[in-house]
Scaffold this active site. Structure first.
Site, PDB file in Angstrom:
ATOM      1  N   ASN A 172     -10.347   0.460   1.008  1.00  0.00           N
ATOM      2  CA  ASN A 172      -9.248   0.258   1.976  1.00  0.00           C
ATOM      3  C   ASN A 172      -9.611   0.685   3.399  1.00  0.00           C
ATOM      4  O   ASN A 172     -10.062   1.818   3.610  1.00  0.00           O
ATOM      5  CB  ASN A 172      -8.040   1.107   1.572  1.00  0.00           C
ATOM      6  CG  ASN A 172      -7.456   0.719   0.239  1.00  0.00           C
ATOM      7  OD1 ASN A 172      -7.931  -0.202  -0.414  1.00  0.00           O
ATOM      8  ND2 ASN A 172      -6.422   1.419  -0.176  1.00  0.00           N
ATOM      9  N   PHE A 173      -9.325  -0.217   4.338  1.00  0.00           N
ATOM     10  CA  PHE A 173      -9.602   0.049   5.759  1.00  0.00           C
ATOM     11  C   PHE A 173      -8.370  -0.224   6.609  1.00  0.00           C
ATOM     12  O   PHE A 173      -7.763  -1.292   6.497  1.00  0.00           O
ATOM     13  CB  PHE A 173     -10.721  -0.863   6.275  1.00  0.00           C
ATOM     14  CG  PHE A 173     -12.057  -0.631   5.624  1.00  0.00           C
ATOM     15  CD1 PHE A 173     -12.974   0.251   6.178  1.00  0.00           C
ATOM     16  CD2 PHE A 173     -12.389  -1.295   4.451  1.00  0.00           C
ATOM     17  CE1 PHE A 173     -14.213   0.465   5.586  1.00  0.00           C
ATOM     18  CE2 PHE A 173     -13.629  -1.082   3.844  1.00  0.00           C
ATOM     19  CZ  PHE A 173     -14.538  -0.202   4.413  1.00  0.00           C
ATOM     20  N   ASN A 174      -8.050   0.712   7.463  1.00  0.00           N
ATOM     21  CA  ASN A 174      -7.019   0.507   8.482  1.00  0.00           C
ATOM     22  C   ASN A 174      -7.490   1.081   9.824  1.00  0.00           C
ATOM     23  O   ASN A 174      -7.516   0.388  10.837  1.00  0.00           O
ATOM     24  CB  ASN A 174      -5.696   1.166   8.043  1.00  0.00           C
ATOM     25  CG  ASN A 174      -4.601   0.955   9.060  1.00  0.00           C
ATOM     26  OD1 ASN A 174      -4.480  -0.130   9.623  1.00  0.00           O
ATOM     27  ND2 ASN A 174      -3.803   1.987   9.318  1.00  0.00           N
ATOM     28  N   GLY A 180      -7.247   8.012   8.308  1.00  0.00           N
ATOM     29  CA  GLY A 180      -7.434   8.360   9.718  1.00  0.00           C
ATOM     30  C   GLY A 180      -8.879   8.787   9.967  1.00  0.00           C
ATOM     31  O   GLY A 180      -9.780   8.419   9.214  1.00  0.00           O
ATOM     32  N   HIS A 223      -9.502   4.938  -0.969  1.00  0.00           N
ATOM     33  CA  HIS A 223      -8.659   4.997   0.233  1.00  0.00           C
ATOM     34  C   HIS A 223      -9.427   5.767   1.298  1.00  0.00           C
ATOM     35  O   HIS A 223     -10.355   6.519   0.990  1.00  0.00           O
ATOM     36  CB  HIS A 223      -7.344   5.725  -0.085  1.00  0.00           C
ATOM     37  CG  HIS A 223      -6.377   4.875  -0.844  1.00  0.00           C
ATOM     38  ND1 HIS A 223      -5.233   4.366  -0.287  1.00  0.00           N
ATOM     39  CD2 HIS A 223      -6.414   4.407  -2.123  1.00  0.00           C
ATOM     40  CE1 HIS A 223      -4.595   3.641  -1.185  1.00  0.00           C
ATOM     41  NE2 HIS A 223      -5.288   3.650  -2.307  1.00  0.00           N
ATOM     42  N   GLY A 224      -9.009   5.587   2.550  1.00  0.00           N
ATOM     43  CA  GLY A 224      -9.615   6.372   3.625  1.00  0.00           C
ATOM     44  C   GLY A 224     -11.069   6.024   3.866  1.00  0.00           C
ATOM     45  O   GLY A 224     -11.903   6.896   4.130  1.00  0.00           O
ATOM     46  N   ASP A 260       0.850  -1.194   0.000  1.00  0.00           N
ATOM     47  CA  ASP A 260       0.000   0.000   0.000  1.00  0.00           C
ATOM     48  C   ASP A 260       0.891   1.251   0.000  1.00  0.00           C
ATOM     49  O   ASP A 260       1.853   1.324   0.771  1.00  0.00           O
ATOM     50  CB  ASP A 260      -0.863  -0.044   1.282  1.00  0.00           C
ATOM     51  CG  ASP A 260      -1.947   1.001   1.302  1.00  0.00           C
ATOM     52  OD1 ASP A 260      -2.434   1.394   0.227  1.00  0.00           O
ATOM     53  OD2 ASP A 260      -2.328   1.427   2.414  1.00  0.00           O
ATOM     54  N   ASP A 268       2.648   4.943  -5.401  1.00  0.00           N
ATOM     55  CA  ASP A 268       2.013   6.221  -5.080  1.00  0.00           C
ATOM     56  C   ASP A 268       2.910   7.379  -5.514  1.00  0.00           C
ATOM     57  O   ASP A 268       3.753   7.848  -4.759  1.00  0.00           O
ATOM     58  CB  ASP A 268       1.723   6.304  -3.573  1.00  0.00           C
ATOM     59  CG  ASP A 268       0.990   7.592  -3.212  1.00  0.00           C
ATOM     60  OD1 ASP A 268       0.797   8.438  -4.112  1.00  0.00           O
ATOM     61  OD2 ASP A 268       0.620   7.758  -2.037  1.00  0.00           O
ATOM     62  N   SER A 319     -12.393   4.192   6.342  1.00  0.00           N
ATOM     63  CA  SER A 319     -12.854   4.136   7.740  1.00  0.00           C
ATOM     64  C   SER A 319     -13.628   5.403   8.074  1.00  0.00           C
ATOM     65  O   SER A 319     -13.149   6.509   7.804  1.00  0.00           O
ATOM     66  CB  SER A 319     -11.658   4.054   8.696  1.00  0.00           C
ATOM     67  OG  SER A 319     -10.962   2.855   8.523  1.00  0.00           O
TER      68      SER A 319
HETATM   69  P1  13P Z   1      -8.394   4.527   6.749  1.00  0.00           P
HETATM   70  O1  13P Z   1      -7.373   5.306   7.526  1.00  0.00           O
HETATM   71  O2  13P Z   1      -9.618   5.337   6.493  1.00  0.00           O
HETATM   72  O3  13P Z   1      -8.707   3.231   7.355  1.00  0.00           O
HETATM   73  O4  13P Z   1      -7.783   4.256   5.288  1.00  0.00           O
HETATM   74  C1  13P Z   1      -6.879   3.210   5.047  1.00  0.00           C
HETATM   75  C2  13P Z   1      -6.298   3.318   3.694  1.00  0.00           C
HETATM   76  O5  13P Z   1      -6.811   3.965   2.812  1.00  0.00           O
HETATM   77  C3  13P Z   1      -5.046   2.585   3.439  1.00  0.00           C
HETATM   78  O6  13P Z   1      -4.517   2.902   2.204  1.00  0.00           O
END
Ligand code: 13P
Length: 285
Positions: free
Chosen positions: A231-233, A181, A209-210, A85, A107, A212
C-alpha cells in the site's frame, strides 16, 4: 462487474512472487493517473479509499460511480479492485460493499483479538455472499494516516493464525514495524524473521501497509516473504504537493486549476509507474 475482488489477483501474485500496488485515491486526478498508468503497463491494480477520506470524497456511492465512469471512459481492460482501506466499523464495510466496492479492509486491530475476529466474521460473511474480498489487520501500523495517529505494535503470531483460521479473509495485514506517513531518520525497522515465520504458516497473502519510504531491496524482501499487496499513499501525495507548490511559487499569477493540476498529474504518473515496476506487476494483467 467492472471491479474484481483482490482474491485471484493476489493468489496469482503470491504464487508468481510479485505484488500488486494499492494506491490510495485523494480525488479525480489520482483515479485518472492510476488507471491510465496501470493500463499502459498492463498491471493489475487496487484503487483504495481510506475510510477517513470517504466523506471528503463525496461518500461511497459517489466514489464508486466516479471510479466506474472513468474506468469506462478510459476503456480499462486490466483487473481493477475498488477497495475500502482501514474500514473503521462493520457498518462502513457493509455500506462500501452495498455501494459496489469489490474489496474491503475491516480494521479491528485496535480491539482485543476476540472482538476483532467477531467483527471480521460479520464483514466476511456478508462480503462472501457478494463476491467481495476481505482484508483484516492484526497489530498496529504506526504513524499518521489521514489524521489517525498510532504507535507500532507488532502483530502477535498466534493471533494472526487464529484470525485467519476463524474468518474467511482473503489477505492479512500483519503489522511488523511499518508506519504510515514518513519514516524517521533511522528508516524502517521491519520484522523480517516474524514475516518469514508467518508466511511459512499461512496460505493467504500478506499485505504491507506503510510502504512509502521503504527502500526497494526491503520491499522485494517483503514480496519474497508473502506480501502480495503493498500500500502506497504518502509517496503519491508528496510528489503531488511538491509539484503544486513549485508551480504556484514559480508562477505567482497562475489561477487556472488545470494548469496547476496537469504537472501534478504528470508527477503522480511518474511515481505510479516507478512503483508498479518495483512491484514486478507489469504485464501480469
Ligand atoms: P504510506 O503512508 O506509507 O503511503 O502507507 C499507505 C497505506 O498503508 C494505506 O493503507
Amino acid at each position: 462487474m467492472a471491479f474484481v475482488s483482490i482474491t485471484n489477483m493476489l493468489t496469482k501474485a503470491k504464487r508468481e512472487k510479485y505484488a500488486v500496488a494499492q494506491f490510495n485515491i485523494n480525488g479525480l486526478l489520482w483515479i485518472q493517473a492510476i488507471l491510465e498508468c496501470a493500463e499502459q503497463l498492463k498491471s493489475p491494480i487496487i484503487l483504495a479509499v481510506s475510510d477517513r477520506m470517504v466523506e471528503y470524497l463525496g461518500g461511497f456511492e459517489c466514489i464508486h460511480n466516479m471510479v466506474l465512469s472513468i474506468h469506462k471512459k478510459l476503456n480499462i481492460t486490466i483487473p481493477v479492485a475498488l477497495h475500502l482501506d482501514h474500514g473503521m466499523s462493520v457498518e462502513h464495510c457493509l455500506q462500501a460493499i452495498d455501494a459496489g466496492f469489490s474489496s474491503v479492509m475491516f480494521d479491528g486491530s485496535h480491539s482485543e483479538i476476540a472482538e476483532n475476529i467477531k467483527n471480521t466474521q460479520i464483514v466476511s460473511n456478508y462480503a462472501k455472499q457478494k463476491g467481495v474480498s476481505v482484508e483484516a489487520e492484526v497489530g498496529t501500523v504506526g504513524g499518521n494516516e489521514d489524521g489517525l495517529i498510532g504507535g507500532v505494535k507488532y502483530a502477535d503470531f498466534d493471533e494472526c493464525l487464529r484470525l485467519v483460521s476463524e474468518t474467511k479473509i482473503d489477505a492479512l495485514a500483519a503489522a511488523l514495524g511499518s508506519v504510515h506517513g514518513k519514516y524517521n531518520s533511522s528508516g524502517p525497522n521491519l520484522g523480517f524473521k516474524e514475516m518469514e515465520r508467518l508466511n511459512n504458516s499461512l496460505k493467504i497473502p500478506l499485505v504491507l501497509h506503510g510502504a512509502s519510504g521503504i527502500p526497494e531491496p526491503q520491499l522485494k524482501k517483503c514480496i519474497q516473504f508473502g506480501h502480495a499487496k503493498i500500500n502506497f499513499n504518502t509517496e503519491l501525495v508528496t510528489v503531488w504537493a511538491n509539484s503544486v507548490r513549485n508551480t504556484l511559487q514559480s508562477n505567482p499569477e497562475i489561477c487556472e486549476p488545470r494548469l496547476i493540476m496537469l504537472p501534478a498529474k504528470e508527477a503522480l504518473e511518474q511515481k505510479i509507474k516507478t512503483i508498479i515496476n518495483i512491484m514486478g506487476s507489469s504485464n501480469r494483467a
